[in-house]
Design a protein around this motif. Structure first.
Motif, short mmCIF file in Angstrom:
data_model
loop_
_atom_site.label_atom_id
_atom_site.label_comp_id
_atom_site.label_asym_id
_atom_site.label_seq_id
_atom_site.Cartn_x
_atom_site.Cartn_y
_atom_site.Cartn_z
N ILE A 31 0.84 -1.21 0.00
CA ILE A 31 0.00 0.00 0.00
C ILE A 31 0.87 1.26 0.00
CG2 ILE A 31 -1.66 1.34 1.36
CD1 ILE A 31 -2.79 -1.35 2.37
N GLY A 32 1.88 1.26 0.85
CA GLY A 32 2.73 2.45 0.98
C GLY A 32 3.49 2.76 -0.30
N LEU A 33 4.09 1.73 -0.89
CA LEU A 33 4.82 1.95 -2.13
C LEU A 33 3.88 2.30 -3.28
CD1 LEU A 33 7.44 -0.93 -1.86
CD2 LEU A 33 7.81 1.51 -1.48
N GLY A 34 2.70 1.73 -3.24
CA GLY A 34 1.69 2.09 -4.25
C GLY A 34 1.28 3.55 -4.14
N ASN A 35 1.13 4.03 -2.90
CA ASN A 35 0.79 5.44 -2.68
C ASN A 35 1.90 6.36 -3.20
OD1 ASN A 35 -1.69 4.90 -1.53
ND2 ASN A 35 -0.90 4.88 0.57
N LEU A 36 3.15 5.98 -2.96
CA LEU A 36 4.27 6.78 -3.45
C LEU A 36 4.31 6.77 -4.98
CD1 LEU A 36 7.15 5.84 -0.99
CD2 LEU A 36 5.84 7.98 -1.07
N SER A 37 4.03 5.62 -5.55
CA SER A 37 4.03 5.51 -7.01
C SER A 37 2.93 6.37 -7.62
CB SER A 37 3.83 4.05 -7.42
OG SER A 37 3.90 3.90 -8.82
N GLN A 38 1.76 6.40 -6.95
CA GLN A 38 0.66 7.25 -7.43
C GLN A 38 1.02 8.72 -7.33
OE1 GLN A 38 -2.92 6.24 -5.33
NE2 GLN A 38 -3.07 4.19 -6.22
N LEU A 39 1.70 9.09 -6.25
CA LEU A 39 2.13 10.47 -6.09
C LEU A 39 3.14 10.84 -7.18
CD1 LEU A 39 2.05 13.07 -4.43
CD2 LEU A 39 3.88 12.12 -2.99
N PHE A 40 4.04 9.93 -7.50
CA PHE A 40 5.01 10.14 -8.57
C PHE A 40 4.27 10.39 -9.90
CE2 PHE A 40 7.80 8.38 -11.93
CZ PHE A 40 8.94 9.14 -11.71
N SER A 41 3.26 9.58 -10.18
CA SER A 41 2.48 9.74 -11.41
C SER A 41 1.73 11.06 -11.40
CB SER A 41 1.48 8.60 -11.56
OG SER A 41 2.12 7.35 -11.66
N GLN A 42 1.17 11.42 -10.26
CA GLN A 42 0.40 12.66 -10.15
C GLN A 42 1.27 13.87 -10.46
OE1 GLN A 42 -1.70 13.20 -6.36
NE2 GLN A 42 -1.17 15.39 -6.44
N TRP A 43 2.46 13.92 -9.86
CA TRP A 43 3.36 15.06 -10.12
C TRP A 43 3.81 15.11 -11.56
CZ3 TRP A 43 6.74 14.37 -5.11
CH2 TRP A 43 6.07 14.96 -4.03
N LEU A 44 4.05 13.93 -12.16
CA LEU A 44 4.43 13.90 -13.58
C LEU A 44 3.30 14.44 -14.45
CD1 LEU A 44 6.29 10.52 -14.30
CD2 LEU A 44 7.19 12.82 -14.61
N LYS A 45 2.08 14.00 -14.19
CA LYS A 45 0.95 14.39 -15.02
C LYS A 45 0.67 15.89 -14.95
CE LYS A 45 -1.42 9.92 -14.79
NZ LYS A 45 -2.59 9.18 -14.24
N GLU A 46 0.93 16.50 -13.78
CA GLU A 46 0.67 17.93 -13.62
C GLU A 46 1.46 18.79 -14.59
OE1 GLU A 46 1.43 18.82 -9.55
OE2 GLU A 46 -0.42 17.89 -8.81
N HIS A 47 2.57 18.26 -15.08
CA HIS A 47 3.42 19.03 -15.98
C HIS A 47 3.64 18.30 -17.31
CE1 HIS A 47 4.37 21.80 -12.69
NE2 HIS A 47 4.49 20.73 -11.93
N SER A 48 2.68 17.45 -17.68
CA SER A 48 2.83 16.66 -18.91
C SER A 48 1.60 16.80 -19.80
CB SER A 48 3.07 15.18 -18.57
OG SER A 48 4.24 15.02 -17.81
N GLY A 49 1.12 18.02 -19.95
CA GLY A 49 -0.08 18.25 -20.74
C GLY A 49 0.18 18.62 -22.18
N GLY A 50 1.43 18.53 -22.60
CA GLY A 50 1.79 18.88 -23.96
C GLY A 50 2.35 20.29 -24.04
N VAL A 51 3.15 20.54 -25.07
CA VAL A 51 3.79 21.83 -25.28
C VAL A 51 3.96 22.04 -26.77
CG1 VAL A 51 6.13 20.92 -25.19
CG2 VAL A 51 5.74 23.29 -24.53
N ASP A 52 4.03 23.27 -27.22
CA ASP A 52 4.26 23.55 -28.63
C ASP A 52 5.75 23.78 -28.84
OD1 ASP A 52 4.31 24.28 -31.24
OD2 ASP A 52 3.25 26.19 -30.99
#
Length: 494
Positions: free
Chosen positions: A68-89
């Protein structure tokens, strides 16, 4: 192993840390959560060494909390990545270093998480799929960033491809099923082209430049975030699908070139140059296996072969200019084929450096169709030769002289198809004058800088003199027809 109290603590650690682990990490303060996971991990290691049956329940509880703990950390890692991965020109930035990256603090947190998860992943035998997690998110980011260029290529192809159901000359390349003229060839010979390709405007050239920029930026980012031992693997996984989409579009563009009129050779040449220029950069970013599997070298080779074949085809068209319903208009004006061929040459010399790569393997004089070579040999025709058969620029100059001769031949043939003698000479004068002006206006006093050489410089003054002599001969013929006509009238008397 420690005291009995220490051992008892290992049995109770699951109970002590359960609430913290299940609640998940505090994004503003990760260390307490990491400490809880570390205590669970230490307890799991210790109880495994004890090898007591009574410890099995505790070990099972600890194992579940670790998951559970490592899964939560992995989800947090994904969340932070997604926040800045919306595409760029990427086209908005001149180089990779200017493309916006993650905030510095976010990069540090992601790096800390990635390093920790990669380390713990090995120690507790959990497959957190860190590489695939990062790659899946960043692949979508890259795809979204490049989607506009794929769309631009598709729009260009749709807008410029010929409709097979349209009039002659509106589809295909290389001849129809009945063995008639190529429709694209028909168009080049009969429709004056007034919209010539502008260097650098190709949507696929822009695709090439921007995918390289984006890949460079991604490589720099992944090296800052992911542990060194998996950073290269992660980068390659992130760019694999965008690279495949790019190569598929390259094949689609090549298919378009194969079905386009000859003036699109300029477009193909420009793309060829962009591919050569950026292939070296891609070679530094990708593994040899990935470059081979992508088919980049094959695409470049096929494009080069197409270009060589196209230059050969132009000569063949000019020596059989008015067959299969392509007779010139009875107007005496500049013929469409002559206009297109001369204008094509004036543009193509802008790619002199690239053409060395095309003409050197093609070989001196090998652009002439075999039947034409045999015909000229039987007639005792003495052709041109490259001043240095081992020099690509010299071979290209030979090619230009041969094409000028071929345009002159096409002009003569067009004149013979004029139905009135006076119109024949008007046709010859207009078309030869158009060709002479194109040569005369591009002679720049023999400047030594090869980049500034015009078409006239490359062809040479002797070619211009031959064309000017044809103009003078045609003028004399034109005057002679009027003299003959005037002599047929009775002399006027007062």
């Amino acid at each position: 192993m420690g005291s009995l109290d220490d051992i008892l603590l290992f049995f109770n650690v699951a109970k002590d840390e359960a609430e913290t682990i299940r609640a998940g990490p505090d994004e503003s303060e990760l260390l307490p959560y990491l400490d809880s996971i570390n205590r669970l991990k230490d307890a799991s290691d210790a109880l495994r060494l004890l090898d007591l049956e009574s410890a099995s329940d505790s070990r099972r509880e600890i194992h579940e909390l670790l998951r559970i703990g490592l899964g939560n950390l992995s989800q947090l890692f994904s969340q932070w990545l997604k926040e800045h991965s919306g595409g760029v020109d990427p086209a908005a930035y001149s180089n990779a270093s200017e493309i916006p990256s993650f905030p510095t603090d976010t990069v540090k947190l992601l790096s800390m998480l990635a390093t920790y998860l990669n380390l713990v992943n090995d120690e507790v035998s959990h497959d957190l799929k860190l590489t695939s997690t990062y790659a899946s998110i960043r692949t979508r980011h890259i795809q979204k960033s490049l989607a506009q260029f794929g769309d631009m290529c598709n729009v260009y192809i749709r807008s410029n491809s010929f409709d097979a159901s349209g009039p002659p000359g509106q589809h295909g390349y290389g001849g129809d099923s009945a063995g008639g003229p190529s429709p694209a060839e028909f168009r080049f010979c009969t429709v004056r082209n007034d919209q010539w390709y502008e260097a650098g405007s190709s949507p696929f050239a822009q695709y090439t430049v921007n995918i390289v920029k984006l890949f460079q930026a991604e490589r720099d980012l992944v090296r800052h975030i992911m542990p060194t031992v998996i950073s290269d693997k992660t980068f390659l996984a992130s760019v694999d699908r965008p690279l495949e989409a790019y190569m598929n579009m390259g094949e689609k563009m090549l298919s378009y070139f194969l079905s386009a009129p000859l003036y699109e050779v300029l477009h193909a040449l420009d793309v060829y140059g962009y591919l050569l220029e950026n292939d070296a950069v891609l070679a530094l970013l990708l593994t040899r296996e990935q470059r081979q599997s992508s088919g980049m070298a094959k695409l470049v080779s096929r494009l080069q072969h197409f270009l060589g074949k196209s230059f050969t085809m132009l000569v063949g068209i000019l020596y059989a200019p008015f067959k299969d319903g392509r007779a010139p208009k009875q107007s005496g004006g500049v013929n469409e084929l002559v206009h297109n061929a001369v204008t094509f040459l004036s543009y193509v010399i802008g790619y002199k450096d690239l053409l060395v790569n095309i003409f050197l393997p093609l070989g001196d004089g090998n652009w002439k169709p075999k039947d034409l070579q045999q015909q000229q040999q039987r007639s005792g025709h003495v052709g041109h030769h490259a001043s240095d058969p081992s020099d690509g620029l010299s071979i290209f100059q030979h090619y230009l002289r041969d094409v000028i001769d071929a345009i002159a031949f096409a002009t003569d043939q067009g004149g013979k198809l004029m139905k009135r003698p006076t119109l024949q000479f008007v046709f010859l004068i207009n078309n030869y004058s158009f060709l002479a002006r194109a040569l005369r206006d591009t002679m720049y006093s023999g400047e030594e800088d090869s980049q500034s050489l015009g078409l006239g410089d490359l062809v040479g003054r002797s070619a211009l003199q031959r064309i000017e002599s044809q103009i003078e001969r045609s003028r004399k013929g034109y005057v002679a027809t009027w003299k003959a006509l005037m002599s047929s009238f009775p002399a006027a008397t007062l």
